[in-house]
Enzyme design. Structure first.
Site, short mmCIF file in Angstrom:
data_model
loop_
_atom_site.label_atom_id
_atom_site.label_comp_id
_atom_site.label_asym_id
_atom_site.label_seq_id
_atom_site.Cartn_x
_atom_site.Cartn_y
_atom_site.Cartn_z
N ASN A 163 1.06 -1.47 -0.07
CA ASN A 163 0.36 0.28 0.55
C ASN A 163 1.12 1.47 0.34
OD1 ASN A 163 -1.99 1.85 0.00
ND2 ASN A 163 -2.27 1.97 2.42
N TRP A 164 0.97 1.96 -0.81
CA TRP A 164 2.05 2.88 -1.54
C TRP A 164 1.68 3.98 -0.13
CZ3 TRP A 164 4.60 2.60 -6.81
CH2 TRP A 164 5.34 1.52 -7.18
N LYS A 165 -0.04 3.99 -0.47
CA LYS A 165 0.03 5.11 0.28
C LYS A 165 -0.15 6.34 -0.76
CE LYS A 165 0.75 3.60 4.32
NZ LYS A 165 0.56 3.52 5.91
N HIS A 209 -9.51 1.46 4.47
CA HIS A 209 -8.06 1.42 4.85
C HIS A 209 -8.48 2.32 6.39
CE1 HIS A 209 -3.77 2.71 6.69
NE2 HIS A 209 -3.71 1.52 5.38
N GLU A 215 -6.68 5.01 7.46
CA GLU A 215 -6.52 6.36 7.30
C GLU A 215 -7.29 7.17 6.66
OE1 GLU A 215 -3.06 5.57 5.20
OE2 GLU A 215 -1.54 4.51 7.22
N GLU A 220 -5.95 -5.00 10.50
CA GLU A 220 -4.56 -3.86 9.99
C GLU A 220 -5.05 -2.61 12.33
OE1 GLU A 220 -2.51 -2.47 6.66
OE2 GLU A 220 -4.32 -1.46 7.08
N GLY A 224 2.41 2.17 10.45
CA GLY A 224 2.83 3.58 10.29
C GLY A 224 3.63 4.03 11.44
N SER A 255 3.33 -2.61 10.19
CA SER A 255 4.58 -2.57 10.59
C SER A 255 4.67 -3.91 9.97
CB SER A 255 5.18 -2.29 11.96
OG SER A 255 4.66 -0.74 11.91
N GLY A 271 2.62 -1.10 4.40
CA GLY A 271 2.94 -0.02 3.68
C GLY A 271 4.35 0.59 3.50
N GLY A 272 4.98 1.02 4.58
CA GLY A 272 6.23 1.63 5.08
C GLY A 272 7.16 0.56 3.71
C1 PEP Z 1 -0.88 0.41 5.46
O1 PEP Z 1 -1.01 0.89 5.52
O2 PEP Z 1 -1.85 -0.52 5.28
C2 PEP Z 1 0.80 -0.16 6.93
C3 PEP Z 1 0.24 -1.24 7.11
O3 PEP Z 1 1.49 0.91 6.80
P1 PEP Z 1 2.82 -0.13 7.55
O4 PEP Z 1 3.07 -1.34 7.04
O5 PEP Z 1 3.58 1.06 7.08
O6 PEP Z 1 2.28 0.27 9.28
#
Ligand code: PEP
Length: 255
Positions: free
Chosen positions: A13-15, A98, A100, A170, A176, A216, A237-238
């Protein structure tokens, strides 16, 4: 059902990261590293990157997803994107609900449900995100929160449609933040989600659903998280923005 029979899916998930040119560069780095993956590999990218991403991954095993979609086919919804628009450019998956979106853009279970229904009707595969806030976990209501989200987000989704739904667990406190749920915490909630699906549909239907963990996940903890029986993949994500890290997670899911 045996975990090995379910489809393992690692989705990035590049956001709100990467321009179209940067997307091409990143995907050109990722594709050779994951070419022999024994799991589904997806990159969910910003809308403006979709065309470049689809071109960069043509002929590879990497699928492209969007990060949201609207429920209406067209109309007065400034700034929104329809399922038909996504289908036409070649998108296969779409992240919905999501945290966010829920936290910053007023997404509710009702709108997640409308988007999910629209995505399925258009032939897109939704990755429906659920998860509790930190204070909800501290108040011991994680299961209540998750049960409610699963019931409402999938309201009126048929058993046949469920075959194309991916669930991402999640925990909001782990996204994040660098704070990962322990493998046991992830397994506990992913198993609970499967039990809820069995209640709402039936055991066979629930056993076939891919349930990802997200929060994470990285190249250091993926092995342990993905070894759990009800954790069928990851929403990343990251770490999905660094080719080598993302590829290492794909490798862990391919074991
Ligand atoms: C996400 O954006 O769905 C996510 C899990 O982010 P991260 O891996 O950065 O926690």
């Amino acid at each position: 059902m045996d975990k090995a029979k379910r489809k393992a899916i690692i989705a990035g998930n590049w956001k709100m990261n990467k321009t179209p040119k940067e997307a091409t560069t990143l995907l050109n780095a990722i594709t050779p590293l994951v070419a022999d993956a024994d799991c589904e590999v997806i990159a969910c990218v910003p809308y403006v990157d979709l065309a470049a991403a689809i071109e960069a991954t043509a002929g590879t095993n990497v699928k492209i997803g969007a990060e949201n979609c609207h429920w209406a086919e067209s109309g007065a919804f400034t700034g929104e994107i329809s399922t038909g628009m996504l289908k036409e450019v070649g998108v296969e998956y779409v992240v919905l609900g999501h945290s966010e979106r829920r936290q910053y853009f007023g997404e509710t279970d009702e709108t997640v449900n409308k988007r999910t229904k629209a995505a399925l009707a258009a032939g897109l595969k939704p990755i429906v995100c659920v998860g509790e806030l930190l204070w909800e976990r501290e108040c011991n209501i994680t299961e209540e929160v998750i049960a409610r989200q699963i019931k409402l987000d999938l309201w009126d989704v048929t058993e046949e449609e469920l075959k194309n739904v991916v669930i991402a667990y999640e925990p909001v406190w782990a996204i994040g933040t660098g704070k990962t749920a322990t493998a046991d915490q992830a397994e506990e909630v992913c198993a609970f989600i499967r039990a809820q699906l069995a209640k709402l549909y039936n055991q066979d239907a629930a056993d076939a659903v891919t349930i990802q963990y997200g929060g994470s996940m990285n190249d250091g903890n993926a092995d342990e998280l993905l070894s759990k029986i009800d954790v069928d993949g990851g929403l990343i994500g990251g770490a999905s923005l660094v080719a080598e890290k993302f590829a290492a997670i794909v490798k862990a899911a391919s074991k």
